[in-house]
Scaffold this motif. Sequence first.
Motif, PDB file in Angstrom:
ATOM      1  N   THR A  11       0.823  -1.215   0.000  1.00  0.00           N
ATOM      2  CA  THR A  11       0.000   0.000   0.000  1.00  0.00           C
ATOM      3  C   THR A  11       0.861   1.271   0.000  1.00  0.00           C
ATOM      4  OG1 THR A  11      -0.104   0.080   2.410  1.00  0.00           O
ATOM      5  CG2 THR A  11      -1.831  -1.182   1.291  1.00  0.00           C
ATOM      6  N   SER A  14       1.747   2.755   3.787  1.00  0.00           N
ATOM      7  CA  SER A  14       2.083   1.579   4.596  1.00  0.00           C
ATOM      8  C   SER A  14       2.618   1.962   5.974  1.00  0.00           C
ATOM      9  CB  SER A  14       3.133   0.752   3.843  1.00  0.00           C
ATOM     10  OG  SER A  14       3.721  -0.190   4.707  1.00  0.00           O
ATOM     11  N   LYS A  15       2.018   1.381   6.989  1.00  0.00           N
ATOM     12  CA  LYS A  15       2.508   1.601   8.357  1.00  0.00           C
ATOM     13  C   LYS A  15       3.887   0.953   8.528  1.00  0.00           C
ATOM     14  CE  LYS A  15      -1.523  -0.049   9.864  1.00  0.00           C
ATOM     15  NZ  LYS A  15      -2.374   0.149   8.684  1.00  0.00           N
ATOM     16  N   THR A  16       4.062  -0.166   7.858  1.00  0.00           N
ATOM     17  CA  THR A  16       5.356  -0.849   7.939  1.00  0.00           C
ATOM     18  C   THR A  16       6.463   0.020   7.362  1.00  0.00           C
ATOM     19  OG1 THR A  16       4.146  -2.912   7.645  1.00  0.00           O
ATOM     20  CG2 THR A  16       6.527  -3.003   7.353  1.00  0.00           C
ATOM     21  N   PRO A  79       4.252  -6.133   6.389  1.00  0.00           N
ATOM     22  CA  PRO A  79       2.949  -6.336   7.037  1.00  0.00           C
ATOM     23  C   PRO A  79       2.714  -7.838   7.151  1.00  0.00           C
ATOM     24  CG  PRO A  79       2.716  -5.073   4.976  1.00  0.00           C
ATOM     25  CD  PRO A  79       4.110  -5.625   5.019  1.00  0.00           C
ATOM     26  N   MET A  80       1.936  -8.242   8.128  1.00  0.00           N
ATOM     27  CA  MET A  80       1.565  -9.655   8.213  1.00  0.00           C
ATOM     28  C   MET A  80       0.407  -9.914   7.268  1.00  0.00           C
ATOM     29  SD  MET A  80       3.751 -10.678  10.202  1.00  0.00           S
ATOM     30  CE  MET A  80       3.268 -12.392  10.208  1.00  0.00           C
ATOM     31  N   TYR A  81       0.570 -10.882   6.407  1.00  0.00           N
ATOM     32  CA  TYR A  81      -0.508 -11.289   5.508  1.00  0.00           C
ATOM     33  C   TYR A  81      -0.733 -12.778   5.677  1.00  0.00           C
ATOM     34  CZ  TYR A  81      -1.058  -7.057   2.614  1.00  0.00           C
ATOM     35  OH  TYR A  81      -1.348  -5.795   2.140  1.00  0.00           O
ATOM     36  N   ARG A  82      -1.939 -13.130   6.068  1.00  0.00           N
ATOM     37  CA  ARG A  82      -2.289 -14.550   6.241  1.00  0.00           C
ATOM     38  C   ARG A  82      -1.278 -15.277   7.119  1.00  0.00           C
ATOM     39  NH1 ARG A  82      -6.693 -12.570   4.632  1.00  0.00           N
ATOM     40  NH2 ARG A  82      -7.252 -12.710   2.433  1.00  0.00           N
ATOM     41  N   GLY A  83      -0.874 -14.596   8.170  1.00  0.00           N
ATOM     42  CA  GLY A  83       0.000 -15.237   9.148  1.00  0.00           C
ATOM     43  C   GLY A  83       1.458 -15.319   8.751  1.00  0.00           C
ATOM     44  N   THR A 111       4.289  -5.401  10.953  1.00  0.00           N
ATOM     45  CA  THR A 111       3.056  -4.802  11.468  1.00  0.00           C
ATOM     46  C   THR A 111       1.912  -5.751  11.175  1.00  0.00           C
ATOM     47  OG1 THR A 111       3.865  -2.605  10.861  1.00  0.00           O
ATOM     48  CG2 THR A 111       1.553  -2.782  11.433  1.00  0.00           C
ATOM     49  N   GLY A 112       1.147  -6.067  12.193  1.00  0.00           N
ATOM     50  CA  GLY A 112      -0.037  -6.904  12.020  1.00  0.00           C
ATOM     51  C   GLY A 112      -1.278  -6.175  12.491  1.00  0.00           C
ATOM     52  N   GLY A 113      -2.430  -6.736  12.171  1.00  0.00           N
ATOM     53  CA  GLY A 113      -3.676  -6.174  12.679  1.00  0.00           C
ATOM     54  C   GLY A 113      -3.694  -6.273  14.207  1.00  0.00           C
ATOM     55  N   SER A 114      -3.163  -7.357  14.721  1.00  0.00           N
ATOM     56  CA  SER A 114      -3.015  -7.565  16.161  1.00  0.00           C
ATOM     57  C   SER A 114      -1.649  -8.235  16.375  1.00  0.00           C
ATOM     58  CB  SER A 114      -4.128  -8.473  16.690  1.00  0.00           C
ATOM     59  OG  SER A 114      -3.915  -9.789  16.197  1.00  0.00           O
ATOM     60  N   HIS A 117       0.182 -12.887  15.379  1.00  0.00           N
ATOM     61  CA  HIS A 117       1.094 -13.604  14.487  1.00  0.00           C
ATOM     62  C   HIS A 117       2.565 -13.249  14.709  1.00  0.00           C
ATOM     63  CE1 HIS A 117      -2.611 -14.433  11.909  1.00  0.00           C
ATOM     64  NE2 HIS A 117      -2.212 -15.557  12.469  1.00  0.00           N
ATOM     65  N   ASN A 145      -1.810  -2.429  14.491  1.00  0.00           N
ATOM     66  CA  ASN A 145      -2.499  -1.234  13.995  1.00  0.00           C
ATOM     67  C   ASN A 145      -2.767  -0.195  15.088  1.00  0.00           C
ATOM     68  OD1 ASN A 145      -2.468  -2.177  11.409  1.00  0.00           O
ATOM     69  ND2 ASN A 145      -4.572  -2.949  11.420  1.00  0.00           N
TER      70      ASN A 145
HETATM   71  C1  LIG Z   1      -4.531  -9.697   2.660  1.00  0.00           C
HETATM   72  C2  LIG Z   1      -4.315  -9.310   4.086  1.00  0.00           C
HETATM   73  C3  LIG Z   1      -4.014 -10.289   5.015  1.00  0.00           C
HETATM   74  C4  LIG Z   1      -3.785  -9.956   6.345  1.00  0.00           C
HETATM   75  N1  LIG Z   1      -3.468 -10.943   7.216  1.00  0.00           N
HETATM   76  C5  LIG Z   1      -3.163 -10.630   8.508  1.00  0.00           C
HETATM   77  C6  LIG Z   1      -2.744 -11.637   9.411  1.00  0.00           C
HETATM   78  O1  LIG Z   1      -2.694 -12.805   9.099  1.00  0.00           O
HETATM   79  N2  LIG Z   1      -2.407 -11.254  10.678  1.00  0.00           N
HETATM   80  C7  LIG Z   1      -2.467  -9.970  11.097  1.00  0.00           C
HETATM   81  O2  LIG Z   1      -2.139  -9.682  12.239  1.00  0.00           O
HETATM   82  N3  LIG Z   1      -2.857  -8.976  10.247  1.00  0.00           N
HETATM   83  C8  LIG Z   1      -3.202  -9.274   8.970  1.00  0.00           C
HETATM   84  N4  LIG Z   1      -3.573  -8.291   8.098  1.00  0.00           N
HETATM   85  C9  LIG Z   1      -3.604  -6.901   8.579  1.00  0.00           C
HETATM   86  C10 LIG Z   1      -2.323  -6.154   8.220  1.00  0.00           C
HETATM   87  O3  LIG Z   1      -1.157  -6.902   8.552  1.00  0.00           O
HETATM   88  C11 LIG Z   1      -2.277  -4.848   8.993  1.00  0.00           C
HETATM   89  O4  LIG Z   1      -3.382  -4.050   8.652  1.00  0.00           O
HETATM   90  C12 LIG Z   1      -0.979  -4.085   8.772  1.00  0.00           C
HETATM   91  O5  LIG Z   1      -0.971  -2.980   9.607  1.00  0.00           O
HETATM   92  C13 LIG Z   1      -0.810  -3.603   7.336  1.00  0.00           C
HETATM   93  O6  LIG Z   1       0.445  -2.978   7.255  1.00  0.00           O
HETATM   94  P1  LIG Z   1       0.772  -1.855   6.155  1.00  0.00           P
HETATM   95  O7  LIG Z   1       0.039  -0.599   6.562  1.00  0.00           O
HETATM   96  O8  LIG Z   1       2.250  -1.703   6.202  1.00  0.00           O
HETATM   97  O9  LIG Z   1       0.280  -2.380   4.837  1.00  0.00           O
HETATM   98  C14 LIG Z   1      -3.846  -8.609   6.765  1.00  0.00           C
HETATM   99  C15 LIG Z   1      -4.171  -7.621   5.820  1.00  0.00           C
HETATM  100  C16 LIG Z   1      -4.404  -7.961   4.499  1.00  0.00           C
HETATM  101  C17 LIG Z   1      -4.718  -6.871   3.503  1.00  0.00           C
END
Ligand SMILES: Cc1cc2nc3c(=O)[nH]c(=O)nc-3n(C[C@H](O)[C@H](O)[C@H](O)COP(=O)(O)O)c2cc1C
Length: 199
Positions: A11, A14-16, A79-83, A111-114, A117, A145
Amino acid sequence: MKLLGISGGPTQSSKTLLAVNTALGFACKHDSNIEIETLNISQFNVQFCDARDPSKYEGDARILIDKIIDADAYIIGTPMYRGTYTGLLKNVFDLIPNEAMIGKLVGLIATGGSDHHYLALEHELKPLLGFFLAIVLPGVVYANNAHYSQGEIGSEELMVKLQQLGESVVNFNKILPIDRLSIIGALGPSIKRQSLTSG
Ligand SMILES: Cc1cc2nc3c(=O)[nH]c(=O)nc-3n(C[C@H](O)[C@H](O)[C@H](O)COP(=O)(O)O)c2cc1C
């Protein structure tokens, strides 16, 4: 010392990327002699690895590969994506030569949503860097986040960790032996990368 930041988020905001740049800023503040640069992979028009010899890539892929080969140390964020780490970042590791990072120091950020992972970096990104015989700093900076607010880092705790990471990369790099590339390279298996295409 050339310290290269690599951010694997797709993105624009990106926060990362913000975390990687913040850590680089702290590294530079700690030692103004180092050179810093960030590769925001999403800004490069990078093709998928097609198994050709890494020396045969052109365009943005070539630029990325050369910058990674040229760097002495790295701060890599995803960023974490799908773990796990993003596919965008994995593609970069598929493009570079096996020898690109031997004995070079790496600091990691995610960076993850939580925080769920957190261990994925230990179990997935660190082993990938193990393939490249890189030296990864113990621990990682793991943000979520809630640490960000309105496009800024809103957590003092995260800022302190990014400062520690940036300064640690500089400090550790200074105490590594100068010939670590040959010493550590000799410890790894000899894996010849073969070009699977005629190009
Ligand atoms: C396709 C997708 C998959 C994601 N999977 C995870 C996940 O498995 N674990 C998690 O903690 N966050 C997950 N997230 C949330 C992102 O890691 C999170 O919003 C992060 O801050 C995004 O970083 P960015 O701003 O650098 O893109 C996912 C987000 C997307 C779009």
